[in-house]
Motif scaffolding. Structure first.
Motif, PDB file in Angstrom:
ATOM      1  N   ALA A  53       0.832  -1.201   0.000  1.00  0.00           N
ATOM      2  CA  ALA A  53       0.000   0.000   0.000  1.00  0.00           C
ATOM      3  C   ALA A  53       0.869   1.255   0.000  1.00  0.00           C
ATOM      4  CB  ALA A  53      -0.905  -0.011   1.229  1.00  0.00           C
ATOM      5  N   PRO A  54       0.503   2.258  -0.799  1.00  0.00           N
ATOM      6  CA  PRO A  54       1.295   3.497  -0.809  1.00  0.00           C
ATOM      7  C   PRO A  54       1.167   4.255   0.504  1.00  0.00           C
ATOM      8  CG  PRO A  54      -0.655   3.720  -2.181  1.00  0.00           C
ATOM      9  CD  PRO A  54      -0.607   2.300  -1.734  1.00  0.00           C
ATOM     10  N   SER A  55       2.270   4.858   0.917  1.00  0.00           N
ATOM     11  CA  SER A  55       2.280   5.652   2.145  1.00  0.00           C
ATOM     12  C   SER A  55       1.736   7.053   1.840  1.00  0.00           C
ATOM     13  CB  SER A  55       3.704   5.754   2.681  1.00  0.00           C
ATOM     14  OG  SER A  55       4.487   6.550   1.808  1.00  0.00           O
ATOM     15  N   PRO A  56       1.436   7.836   2.873  1.00  0.00           N
ATOM     16  CA  PRO A  56       1.040   9.225   2.632  1.00  0.00           C
ATOM     17  C   PRO A  56       2.110  10.001   1.854  1.00  0.00           C
ATOM     18  CG  PRO A  56       0.506   8.615   4.873  1.00  0.00           C
ATOM     19  CD  PRO A  56       1.285   7.472   4.282  1.00  0.00           C
ATOM     20  N   PHE A  57       3.405   9.696   2.106  1.00  0.00           N
ATOM     21  CA  PHE A  57       4.477  10.336   1.348  1.00  0.00           C
ATOM     22  C   PHE A  57       4.366   9.995  -0.134  1.00  0.00           C
ATOM     23  CE2 PHE A  57       8.563  10.047  -0.757  1.00  0.00           C
ATOM     24  CZ  PHE A  57       9.044  11.333  -0.590  1.00  0.00           C
ATOM     25  N   ASP A  58       4.116   8.702  -0.443  1.00  0.00           N
ATOM     26  CA  ASP A  58       3.984   8.272  -1.838  1.00  0.00           C
ATOM     27  C   ASP A  58       2.838   9.007  -2.528  1.00  0.00           C
ATOM     28  OD1 ASP A  58       6.056   6.408  -1.552  1.00  0.00           O
ATOM     29  OD2 ASP A  58       4.668   4.850  -0.871  1.00  0.00           O
ATOM     30  N   ARG A  59       1.714   9.112  -1.840  1.00  0.00           N
ATOM     31  CA  ARG A  59       0.549   9.794  -2.433  1.00  0.00           C
ATOM     32  C   ARG A  59       0.839  11.283  -2.644  1.00  0.00           C
ATOM     33  NH1 ARG A  59      -3.863   6.458  -2.369  1.00  0.00           N
ATOM     34  NH2 ARG A  59      -3.732   4.655  -1.000  1.00  0.00           N
ATOM     35  N   ASN A  60       1.468  11.914  -1.675  1.00  0.00           N
ATOM     36  CA  ASN A  60       1.814  13.329  -1.787  1.00  0.00           C
ATOM     37  C   ASN A  60       2.803  13.547  -2.927  1.00  0.00           C
ATOM     38  OD1 ASN A  60       1.921  16.067  -1.121  1.00  0.00           O
ATOM     39  ND2 ASN A  60       3.615  15.754   0.291  1.00  0.00           N
ATOM     40  N   PHE A  61       3.832  12.699  -3.009  1.00  0.00           N
ATOM     41  CA  PHE A  61       4.826  12.818  -4.063  1.00  0.00           C
ATOM     42  C   PHE A  61       4.188  12.586  -5.439  1.00  0.00           C
ATOM     43  CE2 PHE A  61       8.293  11.065  -6.704  1.00  0.00           C
ATOM     44  CZ  PHE A  61       9.117  12.178  -6.709  1.00  0.00           C
ATOM     45  N   GLY A  62       3.303  11.600  -5.531  1.00  0.00           N
ATOM     46  CA  GLY A  62       2.597  11.333  -6.783  1.00  0.00           C
ATOM     47  C   GLY A  62       1.776  12.529  -7.232  1.00  0.00           C
ATOM     48  N   THR A  63       1.123  13.194  -6.285  1.00  0.00           N
ATOM     49  CA  THR A  63       0.332  14.379  -6.607  1.00  0.00           C
ATOM     50  C   THR A  63       1.233  15.509  -7.108  1.00  0.00           C
ATOM     51  OG1 THR A  63      -1.284  13.768  -4.923  1.00  0.00           O
ATOM     52  CG2 THR A  63      -1.313  16.048  -5.676  1.00  0.00           C
ATOM     53  N   LYS A  64       2.352  15.729  -6.416  1.00  0.00           N
ATOM     54  CA  LYS A  64       3.276  16.804  -6.819  1.00  0.00           C
ATOM     55  C   LYS A  64       3.858  16.558  -8.209  1.00  0.00           C
ATOM     56  CE  LYS A  64       4.799  18.138  -2.209  1.00  0.00           C
ATOM     57  NZ  LYS A  64       5.909  18.134  -1.258  1.00  0.00           N
ATOM     58  N   ILE A  65       4.297  15.331  -8.456  1.00  0.00           N
ATOM     59  CA  ILE A  65       4.935  15.039  -9.733  1.00  0.00           C
ATOM     60  C   ILE A  65       3.904  15.084 -10.875  1.00  0.00           C
ATOM     61  CG2 ILE A  65       4.807  12.513  -9.782  1.00  0.00           C
ATOM     62  CD1 ILE A  65       7.792  12.534 -10.510  1.00  0.00           C
ATOM     63  N   SER A  66       2.671  14.662 -10.601  1.00  0.00           N
ATOM     64  CA  SER A  66       1.611  14.734 -11.614  1.00  0.00           C
ATOM     65  C   SER A  66       1.268  16.180 -11.946  1.00  0.00           C
ATOM     66  CB  SER A  66       0.352  14.015 -11.123  1.00  0.00           C
ATOM     67  OG  SER A  66       0.615  12.664 -10.898  1.00  0.00           O
ATOM     68  N   ALA A  67       1.158  17.011 -10.923  1.00  0.00           N
ATOM     69  CA  ALA A  67       0.847  18.429 -11.155  1.00  0.00           C
ATOM     70  C   ALA A  67       1.955  19.097 -11.962  1.00  0.00           C
ATOM     71  CB  ALA A  67       0.653  19.139  -9.818  1.00  0.00           C
ATOM     72  N   LYS A  68       3.206  18.791 -11.627  1.00  0.00           N
ATOM     73  CA  LYS A  68       4.327  19.379 -12.362  1.00  0.00           C
ATOM     74  C   LYS A  68       4.326  18.912 -13.819  1.00  0.00           C
ATOM     75  CE  LYS A  68       9.126  20.579 -11.929  1.00  0.00           C
ATOM     76  NZ  LYS A  68       9.558  21.695 -11.185  1.00  0.00           N
ATOM     77  N   ALA A  69       4.024  17.643 -14.050  1.00  0.00           N
ATOM     78  CA  ALA A  69       3.974  17.108 -15.411  1.00  0.00           C
ATOM     79  C   ALA A  69       2.859  17.781 -16.211  1.00  0.00           C
ATOM     80  CB  ALA A  69       3.776  15.600 -15.381  1.00  0.00           C
ATOM     81  N   MET A  70       1.703  17.961 -15.603  1.00  0.00           N
ATOM     82  CA  MET A  70       0.579  18.593 -16.318  1.00  0.00           C
ATOM     83  C   MET A  70       0.869  20.062 -16.610  1.00  0.00           C
ATOM     84  SD  MET A  70      -1.260  16.119 -17.025  1.00  0.00           S
ATOM     85  CE  MET A  70      -2.406  17.081 -17.949  1.00  0.00           C
ATOM     86  N   GLN A  71       1.525  20.762 -15.710  1.00  0.00           N
ATOM     87  CA  GLN A  71       1.922  22.142 -15.984  1.00  0.00           C
ATOM     88  C   GLN A  71       2.886  22.211 -17.155  1.00  0.00           C
ATOM     89  OE1 GLN A  71       3.521  23.395 -12.217  1.00  0.00           O
ATOM     90  NE2 GLN A  71       1.556  24.200 -11.487  1.00  0.00           N
ATOM     91  N   TRP A  72       3.830  21.279 -17.205  1.00  0.00           N
ATOM     92  CA  TRP A  72       4.815  21.246 -18.285  1.00  0.00           C
ATOM     93  C   TRP A  72       4.134  20.964 -19.620  1.00  0.00           C
ATOM     94  CZ3 TRP A  72       6.617  17.566 -21.759  1.00  0.00           C
ATOM     95  CH2 TRP A  72       7.806  17.891 -22.404  1.00  0.00           C
ATOM     96  N   ILE A  73       3.214  19.985 -19.635  1.00  0.00           N
ATOM     97  CA  ILE A  73       2.496  19.652 -20.871  1.00  0.00           C
ATOM     98  C   ILE A  73       1.670  20.842 -21.344  1.00  0.00           C
ATOM     99  CG2 ILE A  73       0.624  18.226 -21.815  1.00  0.00           C
ATOM    100  CD1 ILE A  73       1.731  15.909 -20.118  1.00  0.00           C
ATOM    101  N   SER A  74       0.970  21.497 -20.419  1.00  0.00           N
ATOM    102  CA  SER A  74       0.158  22.671 -20.787  1.00  0.00           C
ATOM    103  C   SER A  74       1.022  23.782 -21.358  1.00  0.00           C
ATOM    104  CB  SER A  74      -0.604  23.193 -19.565  1.00  0.00           C
ATOM    105  OG  SER A  74      -1.481  22.207 -19.084  1.00  0.00           O
ATOM    106  N   LYS A  75       2.169  24.032 -20.729  1.00  0.00           N
ATOM    107  CA  LYS A  75       3.090  25.066 -21.208  1.00  0.00           C
ATOM    108  C   LYS A  75       3.597  24.726 -22.610  1.00  0.00           C
ATOM    109  CE  LYS A  75       7.682  26.786 -20.248  1.00  0.00           C
ATOM    110  NZ  LYS A  75       8.899  26.397 -19.582  1.00  0.00           N
ATOM    111  N   LYS A  76       3.999  23.463 -22.825  1.00  0.00           N
ATOM    112  CA  LYS A  76       4.499  23.048 -24.135  1.00  0.00           C
ATOM    113  C   LYS A  76       3.417  23.157 -25.203  1.00  0.00           C
ATOM    114  CE  LYS A  76       8.748  22.184 -23.577  1.00  0.00           C
ATOM    115  NZ  LYS A  76       9.724  23.012 -24.243  1.00  0.00           N
ATOM    116  N   LEU A  77       2.197  22.804 -24.862  1.00  0.00           N
ATOM    117  CA  LEU A  77       1.104  22.912 -25.837  1.00  0.00           C
ATOM    118  C   LEU A  77       0.863  24.366 -26.236  1.00  0.00           C
ATOM    119  CD1 LEU A  77      -1.447  20.266 -24.504  1.00  0.00           C
ATOM    120  CD2 LEU A  77      -0.123  20.167 -26.628  1.00  0.00           C
TER     121      LEU A  77
END
Length: 168
Positions: A53-77
């Motif tokens: 099971a993912p820890s709270p750290f894993d979930r928090n890190f997953g959220t941060k990295i996903s948000a950063k990836a989506m910002q990058w994709i939006s900027k590139k588009l």
């Protein structure tokens, strides 16, 4: 987590999100609609999902990295959108997001080619190998920890002590 890659754009989905919109269905839909425009492939991460099971750290890190990836994709588009089309054909339009010295960094795949040993499928320089002596100490591994040795090897041609004395 299953994901589809459509011309460099990843589409992620949880296998339990919808019984009708399966990974296979979405793959077939994108493949049909993208004929001649883009290609599509699917990948089920399977063995990479081990660890319980993912820890709270894993979930928090997953959220941060996903948000950063989506910002990058939006900027590139936004940067590459012209006259109703996206022109993402530069080296920095295909990147990997990863950790570098405590920072999340996008690194172009073209740059990673120079840092990769493709024969062994590993990085050419592995920073963690410098930690091996420390790991041996912590594991109470029986070895010599003398680091004052110059690292010079004896000449291999000297077979016996008499040869070493005479220098023959």
């Amino acid at each position: 987590v299953n994901f589809l890659t459509v011309s460099g754009l990843n589409c992620y989905r949880n296998e339990n999100c919808n019984e009708n919109y399966t990974t296979d269905f979405i793959y077939q839909l994108y493949s049909e609609e993208g004929k001649g425009v883009f290609d599509c492939r699917k990948n089920v991460l399977g063995h990479m999902q081990q660890g319980g099971a993912p820890s709270p750290f894993d979930r928090n890190f997953g959220t941060k990295i996903s948000a950063k990836a989506m910002q990058w994709i939006s900027k590139k588009l936004k940067e590459t959108y012209r006259k109703g089309k996206v022109f993402a054909n530069t080296d920095d339009s295909v990147c990997l997001l990863g950790m570098r010295r405590r920072n999340l960094v996008f690194q172009p795949v073209a740059e990673l080619k120079t840092e990769t040993d493709f024969v062994h499928r590993i990085p050419k320089e592995q920073w963690w190998l410098k930690l091996r002596p420390l790991m041996k100490i912590l594991a109470k591994y029986k070895t010599s920890y003398d680091v004052s040795d110059s690292g010079q090897l004896e000449h291999v041609a000297m077979h016996s002590p008499k040869e070493a004395e005479t220098g023959a």
